[in-house]
Design a protein around this motif. Structure first.
Motif, PDB file in Angstrom:
ATOM      1  N   PRO A 112       0.786  -1.242   0.000  1.00  0.00           N
ATOM      2  CA  PRO A 112       0.000   0.000   0.000  1.00  0.00           C
ATOM      3  C   PRO A 112       0.818   1.293   0.000  1.00  0.00           C
ATOM      4  O   PRO A 112       0.267   2.361   0.256  1.00  0.00           O
ATOM      5  CB  PRO A 112      -0.800  -0.126   1.296  1.00  0.00           C
ATOM      6  N   ALA A 113       2.118   1.210  -0.280  1.00  0.00           N
ATOM      7  CA  ALA A 113       2.919   2.434  -0.368  1.00  0.00           C
ATOM      8  C   ALA A 113       2.615   3.169  -1.667  1.00  0.00           C
ATOM      9  O   ALA A 113       2.485   2.557  -2.723  1.00  0.00           O
ATOM     10  CB  ALA A 113       4.399   2.092  -0.304  1.00  0.00           C
ATOM     11  N   TRP A 114       2.504   4.464  -1.570  1.00  0.00           N
ATOM     12  CA  TRP A 114       2.376   5.371  -2.704  1.00  0.00           C
ATOM     13  C   TRP A 114       1.195   5.053  -3.598  1.00  0.00           C
ATOM     14  O   TRP A 114       1.328   4.864  -4.799  1.00  0.00           O
ATOM     15  CB  TRP A 114       3.671   5.439  -3.508  1.00  0.00           C
ATOM     16  N   ALA A 144      -6.802   0.751  -3.631  1.00  0.00           N
ATOM     17  CA  ALA A 144      -6.927   0.012  -2.376  1.00  0.00           C
ATOM     18  C   ALA A 144      -7.348  -1.437  -2.566  1.00  0.00           C
ATOM     19  O   ALA A 144      -7.519  -2.162  -1.586  1.00  0.00           O
ATOM     20  CB  ALA A 144      -7.934   0.714  -1.460  1.00  0.00           C
ATOM     21  N   GLY A 145      -7.485  -1.883  -3.801  1.00  0.00           N
ATOM     22  CA  GLY A 145      -7.977  -3.229  -4.050  1.00  0.00           C
ATOM     23  C   GLY A 145      -6.980  -4.315  -3.683  1.00  0.00           C
ATOM     24  O   GLY A 145      -5.784  -4.059  -3.496  1.00  0.00           O
ATOM     25  N   PRO A 192      -5.856  -9.117   0.184  1.00  0.00           N
ATOM     26  CA  PRO A 192      -6.159  -7.758   0.648  1.00  0.00           C
ATOM     27  C   PRO A 192      -4.907  -7.015   1.092  1.00  0.00           C
ATOM     28  O   PRO A 192      -3.983  -7.603   1.677  1.00  0.00           O
ATOM     29  CB  PRO A 192      -7.103  -7.994   1.835  1.00  0.00           C
ATOM     30  N   GLN A 193      -4.865  -5.721   0.832  1.00  0.00           N
ATOM     31  CA  GLN A 193      -3.742  -4.901   1.285  1.00  0.00           C
ATOM     32  C   GLN A 193      -3.814  -4.709   2.797  1.00  0.00           C
ATOM     33  O   GLN A 193      -4.901  -4.614   3.358  1.00  0.00           O
ATOM     34  CB  GLN A 193      -3.777  -3.540   0.595  1.00  0.00           C
ATOM     35  N   PRO A 194      -2.663  -4.615   3.459  1.00  0.00           N
ATOM     36  CA  PRO A 194      -2.682  -4.324   4.898  1.00  0.00           C
ATOM     37  C   PRO A 194      -3.175  -2.908   5.152  1.00  0.00           C
ATOM     38  O   PRO A 194      -3.044  -2.020   4.301  1.00  0.00           O
ATOM     39  CB  PRO A 194      -1.212  -4.480   5.304  1.00  0.00           C
ATOM     40  N   ASP A 195      -3.728  -2.696   6.317  1.00  0.00           N
ATOM     41  CA  ASP A 195      -4.219  -1.363   6.688  1.00  0.00           C
ATOM     42  C   ASP A 195      -3.087  -0.427   7.096  1.00  0.00           C
ATOM     43  O   ASP A 195      -3.231   0.792   7.039  1.00  0.00           O
ATOM     44  CB  ASP A 195      -5.227  -1.474   7.840  1.00  0.00           C
TER      45      ASP A 195
END
Length: 311
Positions: A112-114, A144-145, A192-195
Motif C-alpha cells: 500500500p505504499a504510494w 486500495a484493491g 487484501p492490502q494491509p491497513d
C-alpha cells in the motif's frame, strides 16, 4: 481470456505489447481522446491508440467512461477481464461491473505504499531505496484493491523519475501478463492490502517543482530527479525562470563553501550553494531558449557575486 486493455501514455505500451503477444485475445483498447502534444501542439492519438491501430485492434476513446454508448459497447464485447495501465480517468462502478474478472491495474509502487497519481516521483523524492510494481483488482477506493502480485526494483542513486518509470514499465508488463495468466488458469487469487503503512502520492504540479536552495543538497538532488522529466524542476535567475536538469551533490572537502543559491563558476563546472554542501548544475534551460550545459549558460550570462538562484 478475452481482454479489453485500458491505457494511454507511452509507459502503458509495453504492457499492451505483452498482452497482444500472449495467448489471450485483446479484443479492444480503451484510451483517452486525442489531445495536443509535442512542440507543435498538434492533435495526436495516444501511444496506446497508435499501437492498437497498427495491430488492427478496435480503439474506444470515450470522453467519459460512464458514457452510455461506451458502456453498451463494452458490454457487447463482453470481456473476461480489463487490464489497466495509466489510463488516466476514474472508472465508475457501472464499468467495473462488466468484466467477470474485473479490472486489473498495474500500479508502479509496492502497495500500500504510494497509492495515487505519482508513485515513482514520490519514491525518488522521499529517498526510497526500493520501489516496485503491483497488480491489483480495482475497487472504488483509490488503489486500495486486493493485490495479485508484486515485483521489486532498486532505486539507483542517479535515477530520474523518467528512467525509473521506463524500467518499471518493462518489468511491470511481464508482471501484468503473468497476473492475467494466473487469473485465466484460476491459480491467482488477490490478497487484501494491509491497513498499515499506507501512503499517498499526489500529482506533482509545476509549483511543487520549484527548487529551494535553502534546503539541504540531498533534498535538492531528490526534488530535481523526481521532477525530471515532468513537471520539470526550476528556479529563477535575475527574475526569469531557469529549468534545471539533474544536479550532482558535491560533499568534497575541496569544494568552495557557498551560501544557499550563490553561484561559483570555473572552466568545467557551475556549482551552487545549498543549506549543506554545494551541488553541480548539469543541463539548464533558460526561459524561451533551448536546453544547454550549465557552463555554456554561465558563459553567456556571466553571474556576479550578487547573483543567486532562487532570487
Amino acid at each position: 481470456m478475452k481482454l479489453v486493455f485500458a491505457g494511454t501514455p507511452e509507459v502503458a505500451v509495453p504492457s499492451l505489447r505483452a498482452l497482444i503477444d500472449s495467448d489471450h485475445e485483446v479484443a479492444a483498447v480503451v484510451t483517452r481522446p486525442d489531445a495536443r502534444s509535442g512542440r507543435g501542439r498538434r492533435i495526436a492519438a495516444s501511444p496506446v491508440a497508435e499501437l492498437a491501430e497498427k495491430e488492427g485492434i478496435e480503439v474506444l476513446k470515450p470522453l467519459k467512461v460512464g458514457d452510455p454508448d461506451f458502456l453498451a459497447r463494452l458490454a457487447e464485447i463482453a470481456p473476461d477481464c480489463c487490464p489497466v495501465v495509466a489510463y488516466g480517468a476514474l472508472l465508475p462502478q457501472a464499468a467495473l461491473d462488466i468484466p467477470r474478472h474485473g479490472w486489473v491495474n498495474l500500479h508502479f509502487s509496492l502497495l500500500p505504499a504510494w497509492r495515487g497519481a505519482a508513485p515513482v516521483q514520490h519514491a525518488i523524492l522521499h529517498g526510497d531505496d526500493v520501489t516496485g510494481a503491483s497488480t491489483f483488482l480495482i475497487v472504488k477506493e483509490l488503489d486500495a484493491g486486493p493485490v495479485y502480485g508484486t515485483l521489486a526494483e532498486t532505486v539507483r542513486p542517479t535515477d530520474t523519475s523518467g528512467e525509473l518509470l521506463d524500467r518499471l514499465a518493462v518489468s511491470g508488463a511481464g508482471l501484468l501478463a503473468r497476473t492475467i495468466d494466473g487469473i485465466a488458469s484460476g491459480e491467482s487469487s488477490p490478497v487484501p492490502q494491509p491497513d498499515a503503512d499506507v501512503s499517498y502520492a499526489s500529482k506533482l504540479e509545476t509549483d511543487d517543482a520549484e527548487v529551494d536552495f535553502t534546503a539541504p543538497a540531498l533534498r535538492v538532488d531528490r526534488l530535481v530527479r523526481a521532477c525530471t522529466p515532468a513537471p520539470g524542476a526550476w528556479t529563477t535567475f535575475r527574475g526569469t525562470r531557469l529549468k534545471l536538469g539533474p544536479v550532482v551533490p558535491l560533499p568534497d572537502a575541496d569544494t568552495p563553501a557557498l551560501d544557499p543559491g550563490r553561484l561559483h563558476v570555473d572552466k568545467k563546472r557551475v556549482i551552487v550553494g545549498t543549506a549543506t554542501h554545494p551541488v553541480r548544475l548539469g543541463e539548464v534551460r533558460p526561459e524561451g531558449k533551448r536546453a544547454m550545459a550549465a557552463v555554456d549558460w554561465a558563459r553567456g550570462v556571466r553571474p556576479t557575486e550578487d547573483d543567486r538562484l532562487g532570487d
